[in-house]
Write a protein that holds these residues in place. Structure first.
Motif, PDB file in Angstrom:
ATOM      1  N   UNK A 124     -27.861  -9.588 -38.194  1.00  0.00           N
ATOM      2  CA  UNK A 124     -26.986 -10.453 -38.982  1.00  0.00           C
ATOM      3  C   UNK A 124     -25.550  -9.950 -38.911  1.00  0.00           C
ATOM      4  N   UNK A 125     -24.635 -10.817 -38.481  1.00  0.00           N
ATOM      5  CA  UNK A 125     -23.217 -10.482 -38.412  1.00  0.00           C
ATOM      6  C   UNK A 125     -22.532 -10.993 -39.677  1.00  0.00           C
ATOM      7  N   UNK A 126     -21.827 -10.078 -40.365  1.00  0.00           N
ATOM      8  CA  UNK A 126     -21.243 -10.435 -41.652  1.00  0.00           C
ATOM      9  C   UNK A 126     -19.911  -9.720 -41.853  1.00  0.00           C
ATOM     10  N   UNK A 127     -19.171 -10.164 -42.859  1.00  0.00           N
ATOM     11  CA  UNK A 127     -17.923  -9.513 -43.236  1.00  0.00           C
ATOM     12  C   UNK A 127     -17.753  -9.641 -44.743  1.00  0.00           C
ATOM     13  N   UNK A 128     -17.088  -8.679 -45.341  1.00  0.00           N
ATOM     14  CA  UNK A 128     -16.941  -8.680 -46.796  1.00  0.00           C
ATOM     15  C   UNK A 128     -16.069  -9.826 -47.292  1.00  0.00           C
ATOM     16  N   UNK A 129     -15.178 -10.347 -46.426  1.00  0.00           N
ATOM     17  CA  UNK A 129     -14.313 -11.456 -46.818  1.00  0.00           C
ATOM     18  C   UNK A 129     -14.982 -12.819 -46.643  1.00  0.00           C
ATOM     19  N   UNK A 130     -16.164 -12.828 -46.061  1.00  0.00           N
ATOM     20  CA  UNK A 130     -16.895 -14.074 -45.777  1.00  0.00           C
ATOM     21  C   UNK A 130     -17.805 -14.404 -46.953  1.00  0.00           C
ATOM     22  N   UNK A 131     -17.438 -15.421 -47.721  1.00  0.00           N
ATOM     23  CA  UNK A 131     -18.199 -15.765 -48.931  1.00  0.00           C
ATOM     24  C   UNK A 131     -19.653 -16.130 -48.618  1.00  0.00           C
ATOM     25  N   UNK A 132     -19.937 -16.991 -47.619  1.00  0.00           N
ATOM     26  CA  UNK A 132     -21.340 -17.284 -47.311  1.00  0.00           C
ATOM     27  C   UNK A 132     -22.122 -16.035 -46.893  1.00  0.00           C
ATOM     28  N   UNK A 157     -21.504  -5.269 -39.661  1.00  0.00           N
ATOM     29  CA  UNK A 157     -20.295  -5.695 -40.356  1.00  0.00           C
ATOM     30  C   UNK A 157     -19.136  -5.857 -39.378  1.00  0.00           C
ATOM     31  N   UNK A 158     -18.301  -6.866 -39.625  1.00  0.00           N
ATOM     32  CA  UNK A 158     -17.185  -7.163 -38.729  1.00  0.00           C
ATOM     33  C   UNK A 158     -15.836  -7.121 -39.441  1.00  0.00           C
ATOM     34  N   UNK A 159     -15.739  -6.377 -40.531  1.00  0.00           N
ATOM     35  CA  UNK A 159     -14.435  -6.186 -41.154  1.00  0.00           C
ATOM     36  C   UNK A 159     -13.543  -5.396 -40.206  1.00  0.00           C
ATOM     37  N   UNK A 201     -14.336   0.711 -45.432  1.00  0.00           N
ATOM     38  CA  UNK A 201     -14.402   1.042 -46.852  1.00  0.00           C
ATOM     39  C   UNK A 201     -14.731  -0.198 -47.691  1.00  0.00           C
ATOM     40  N   UNK A 202     -14.143  -1.322 -47.326  1.00  0.00           N
ATOM     41  CA  UNK A 202     -14.442  -2.566 -48.050  1.00  0.00           C
ATOM     42  C   UNK A 202     -15.902  -2.963 -47.884  1.00  0.00           C
ATOM     43  N   UNK A 203     -16.409  -2.827 -46.660  1.00  0.00           N
ATOM     44  CA  UNK A 203     -17.805  -3.174 -46.399  1.00  0.00           C
ATOM     45  C   UNK A 203     -18.745  -2.259 -47.170  1.00  0.00           C
ATOM     46  N   UNK A 204     -18.467  -0.957 -47.131  1.00  0.00           N
ATOM     47  CA  UNK A 204     -19.323  -0.005 -47.844  1.00  0.00           C
ATOM     48  C   UNK A 204     -19.260  -0.233 -49.346  1.00  0.00           C
ATOM     49  N   UNK A 205     -18.078  -0.553 -49.864  1.00  0.00           N
ATOM     50  CA  UNK A 205     -17.932  -0.812 -51.294  1.00  0.00           C
ATOM     51  C   UNK A 205     -18.772  -2.009 -51.719  1.00  0.00           C
ATOM     52  N   UNK A 206     -18.793  -3.049 -50.877  1.00  0.00           N
ATOM     53  CA  UNK A 206     -19.603  -4.227 -51.201  1.00  0.00           C
ATOM     54  C   UNK A 206     -21.083  -3.870 -51.226  1.00  0.00           C
ATOM     55  N   UNK A 207     -21.551  -3.105 -50.248  1.00  0.00           N
ATOM     56  CA  UNK A 207     -22.959  -2.713 -50.202  1.00  0.00           C
ATOM     57  C   UNK A 207     -23.316  -1.833 -51.404  1.00  0.00           C
ATOM     58  N   UNK A 208     -22.434  -0.903 -51.735  1.00  0.00           N
ATOM     59  CA  UNK A 208     -22.692  -0.007 -52.868  1.00  0.00           C
ATOM     60  C   UNK A 208     -22.694  -0.764 -54.185  1.00  0.00           C
ATOM     61  N   UNK A 209     -21.760  -1.664 -54.319  1.00  0.00           N
ATOM     62  CA  UNK A 209     -21.631  -2.443 -55.561  1.00  0.00           C
ATOM     63  C   UNK A 209     -22.900  -3.229 -55.856  1.00  0.00           C
ATOM     64  N   UNK A 256     -23.774  -0.759 -40.649  1.00  0.00           N
ATOM     65  CA  UNK A 256     -23.463  -0.674 -39.228  1.00  0.00           C
ATOM     66  C   UNK A 256     -22.257  -1.591 -39.037  1.00  0.00           C
ATOM     67  N   UNK A 257     -21.353  -1.213 -38.156  1.00  0.00           N
ATOM     68  CA  UNK A 257     -20.115  -1.982 -38.073  1.00  0.00           C
ATOM     69  C   UNK A 257     -19.528  -1.963 -36.674  1.00  0.00           C
ATOM     70  N   UNK A 258     -18.801  -3.045 -36.374  1.00  0.00           N
ATOM     71  CA  UNK A 258     -18.022  -3.129 -35.138  1.00  0.00           C
ATOM     72  C   UNK A 258     -16.619  -3.568 -35.510  1.00  0.00           C
ATOM     73  N   UNK A 259     -15.761  -2.610 -35.787  1.00  0.00           N
ATOM     74  CA  UNK A 259     -14.406  -2.934 -36.217  1.00  0.00           C
ATOM     75  C   UNK A 259     -13.541  -3.447 -35.073  1.00  0.00           C
ATOM     76  N   UNK A 260     -14.050  -3.385 -33.825  1.00  0.00           N
ATOM     77  CA  UNK A 260     -13.316  -3.934 -32.683  1.00  0.00           C
ATOM     78  C   UNK A 260     -13.528  -5.434 -32.539  1.00  0.00           C
TER      79      UNK A 260
END
Length: 220
Positions: free
Chosen positions: A101-109, A135-137, A144-152, A161-165
């Motif tokens: 699953x490809x996701x981002x913290x700014x993506x509401x869906x 994660x694609x942030x 940090x934003x992605x991890x904060x969302x998961x922790x929250x 897991x993330x691909x910031x590129x």
């Protein structure tokens, strides 16, 4: 005064025919270049029509938007990092069937979909299967934003897991597999694509479980 010689009969037709043939040849050359340029990716995996049909037939109700594919696309070399920054690829999970699953913290869906994916992972993650979120942030502070969302949200089975590129998702866009987030790949134990879902879904339902059960039953 100099006379202008009239063109020979049929000369214009010959010129038009030559132009048409030239354009046709150019089109064939472009098509051949495109096909050869993508052949390596297309041939990474065998065509799996039966497996794709099984996934597609199971995808009903809440999962009706998921399409069985099995056209030979493979993702074993798709690269990303774990939470510690270690380089990884899909091949590191060889032997497990995957829901990527490809996701981002700014993506509401994406955010709305995560609890259902975590519930599915809690029920099904094993030596044979895994929900693999990528994660694609991008940009400063993305991880940090992605991890904060998961922790929250205290997700039990959705590690970071993330691909910031953004290269992994660009690959999907180039192959016309997905155009936006969230997007989900159904992969066999060799990283071969069996299904694609563009957009969110309610995975923590009987419909979601039916897709996973169909995936797990392949080759059993």
């Amino acid at each position: 005064m100099t006379d202008t010689q009239a063109p020979r009969p049929g000369a214009a037709r010959h010129v038009r025919a030559a132009i048409i043939l030239g354009l046709a040849g150019l089109a064939l050359a472009i098509a051949a270049w495109f096909w050869l340029g993508n052949a390596g990716q297309a041939r990474e995996c065998p065509v799996q029509e039966g497996a794709a049909t099984a996934i597609g037939d199971a995808a009903v109700g809440e999962l009706a938007a998921l399409n069985g594919t099995g056209e030979g696309r493979g993702y074993s070399t798709m690269a990303f990092k774990d939470a510690a920054g270690k380089d990884m690829t899909i091949a590191d999970f060889k032997g497990k069937k995957l829901l990527v699953n490809f996701w981002a913290s700014w993506c509401v869906p994406c955010r709305e979909e995560m609890p259902a994916l975590d519930a599915l992972a809690t029920e099904y993650n094993s030596d044979a299967f895994m929900v693999l979120p990528i994660n694609l942030d991008i940009g400063a502070g993305g991880l940090e934003k992605a991890q904060a969302f998961l922790d929250e949200n205290s997700f039990a089975n959705l590690p970071l897991y993330a691909d910031s590129t953004f290269a992994a998702f660009e690959r999907l866009k180039q192959q016309a597999v997905a155009v936006g987030l969230p997007a989900t790949l159904v992969l066999d134990e060799n990283g071969c694509e069996l299904g694609v879902l563009q957009g969110p879904a309610e995975w923590n339902t009987d419909d979601g479980r039916a897709v996973i059960e169909a995936l797990l039953s392949l080759g059993a």
